[in-house]
Design a protein around this motif. Structure first.
Motif, PDB file in Angstrom:
ATOM      1  N   LEU A  74       0.914  -1.200  -0.059  1.00  0.00           N
ATOM      2  CA  LEU A  74      -0.035  -0.111  -0.105  1.00  0.00           C
ATOM      3  C   LEU A  74       0.824   1.142  -0.157  1.00  0.00           C
ATOM      4  O   LEU A  74       1.666   1.585   1.140  1.00  0.00           O
ATOM      5  N   LEU A  75       0.886   1.901  -1.166  1.00  0.00           N
ATOM      6  CA  LEU A  75       1.507   3.171  -1.223  1.00  0.00           C
ATOM      7  C   LEU A  75       0.381   4.226  -0.954  1.00  0.00           C
ATOM      8  O   LEU A  75      -0.581   4.510  -1.507  1.00  0.00           O
ATOM      9  N   MET A  76       0.946   5.270  -0.135  1.00  0.00           N
ATOM     10  CA  MET A  76       0.004   6.261   0.488  1.00  0.00           C
ATOM     11  C   MET A  76       0.523   7.477   0.573  1.00  0.00           C
ATOM     12  O   MET A  76       1.632   7.823   0.617  1.00  0.00           O
ATOM     13  N   ASN A  77      -0.541   8.686   0.265  1.00  0.00           N
ATOM     14  CA  ASN A  77       0.137  10.019   0.486  1.00  0.00           C
ATOM     15  C   ASN A  77      -1.022  10.912   0.643  1.00  0.00           C
ATOM     16  O   ASN A  77      -2.048  10.785   0.186  1.00  0.00           O
ATOM     17  N   CYS A  78      -1.087  11.977   1.569  1.00  0.00           N
ATOM     18  CA  CYS A  78      -1.975  13.050   1.680  1.00  0.00           C
ATOM     19  C   CYS A  78      -1.208  14.089   2.271  1.00  0.00           C
ATOM     20  O   CYS A  78      -0.419  14.005   3.153  1.00  0.00           O
ATOM     21  N   GLY A  79      -1.789  15.519   2.060  1.00  0.00           N
ATOM     22  CA  GLY A  79      -0.951  16.653   2.594  1.00  0.00           C
ATOM     23  C   GLY A  79      -1.272  17.985   2.011  1.00  0.00           C
ATOM     24  O   GLY A  79      -1.586  18.933   2.367  1.00  0.00           O
ATOM     25  N   LEU A  80      -1.301  17.873   0.449  1.00  0.00           N
ATOM     26  CA  LEU A  80      -1.585  18.902  -0.322  1.00  0.00           C
ATOM     27  C   LEU A  80      -3.074  19.613  -0.027  1.00  0.00           C
ATOM     28  O   LEU A  80      -2.981  20.730  -0.009  1.00  0.00           O
ATOM     29  N   HIS A  81      -3.923  18.708   0.289  1.00  0.00           N
ATOM     30  CA  HIS A  81      -5.288  19.287   0.565  1.00  0.00           C
ATOM     31  C   HIS A  81      -5.433  19.748   1.856  1.00  0.00           C
ATOM     32  O   HIS A  81      -6.154  20.683   2.136  1.00  0.00           O
ATOM     33  N   ASP A  82      -4.759  18.965   2.826  1.00  0.00           N
ATOM     34  CA  ASP A  82      -4.740  19.353   4.212  1.00  0.00           C
ATOM     35  C   ASP A  82      -4.157  20.891   4.420  1.00  0.00           C
ATOM     36  O   ASP A  82      -4.796  21.634   5.300  1.00  0.00           O
ATOM     37  N   ILE A  83      -3.075  21.307   3.488  1.00  0.00           N
ATOM     38  CA  ILE A  83      -2.622  22.621   3.762  1.00  0.00           C
ATOM     39  C   ILE A  83      -3.270  23.604   3.221  1.00  0.00           C
ATOM     40  O   ILE A  83      -2.922  24.802   3.242  1.00  0.00           O
ATOM     41  N   LYS A  84      -4.404  23.480   2.373  1.00  0.00           N
ATOM     42  CA  LYS A  84      -4.868  24.521   1.742  1.00  0.00           C
ATOM     43  C   LYS A  84      -5.245  25.830   2.824  1.00  0.00           C
ATOM     44  O   LYS A  84      -6.098  25.276   4.055  1.00  0.00           O
TER      45      LYS A  84
END
Length: 205
Positions: free
Chosen positions: A73-83
């Motif tokens: 499982l490859l995961m990422n999130c962050g760009l939407h969090d920092i809006k």
């Protein structure tokens, strides 16, 4: 053949076709579905776009309840969090909530997958982003803060990380085709970087 499943934002959607091709003879490839819906507006996460950490946590929770299992499982999130709001500069997902979400994501992911790998959030050039995007702001300093939070969480869960941030940043400002997304050539190179990491971590003979 081991299978890779990707949950990520629009950056992963754009390097995804290259990654799928590069892995084809050694790894199966799949991702969160709904690419057509996601491509209608990459800034408004739908379908294949994993969105912010709250959305990723919600998705994994539903899949866990359905008994879904992953291999790699490859995961990422962050760009939407920092809006950041244009009116009061509040974040879509504040730092403490981001940390809490990632901790919950890590616990779920380790139950659901044989191997979990985090891909760091790519950089934001503040001046470029905020001159080209008029509905919300992003700031480079927030990418650094949220990547640091993510590193701390994954370290505590002993989940390995790919430094796509530093890799992509090395190409400079000419790497961007708009406010935050990358040119076709950089997308291809990002896929090659991820492929190289997977080949070294999961060698096939």
């Amino acid at each position: 053949m081991r299978r890779v499943f990707v949950i990520g934002d629009s950056i992963s959607i754009q390097y995804g076709p290259y990654l799928k091709d590069m892995l084809a003879d050694r790894f199966g490839y799949d991702r969160k579905s709904g690419e057509e819906a996601a491509l209608t507006n990459l800034d408004n996460p739908m379908g294949a776009n994993g969105g912010d950490s709250s959305m990723v946590l919600e998705y994994l929770t539903l899949e866990h309840n359905h008994g879904t299992r992953y291999d790699i499982l490859l995961m990422n999130c962050g760009l939407h969090d920092i809006k950041s709001s244009l009116t009061d500069s509040s974040k879509q997902v504040p730092p403490d909530d981001y940390r809490s979400n990632l901790q919950s994501i890590a616990k779920l992911a380790q139950k659901m997958a044989n191997d979990v790998i985090w891909i760091q959030t790519t950089d934001v050039v503040t001046e470029i982003h905020n001159a080209r995007c008029r509905s919300f702001h992003r700031f480079e300093v927030d990418v650094l803060q949220y990547n640091k939070i993510a590193d701390q969480v994954w370290e505590s869960f002993k989940i390995p990380r790919m430094d796509l941030y530093s890799f992509s940043r090395a190409f400079g400002t000419s790497a961007y085709c708009d406010h935050v997304h990358f040119t076709e050539e950089v997308r291809r190179l990002q896929a090659a970087y991820i492929t190289g990491y997977l080949d070294s971590r999961f060698p096939t003979f």
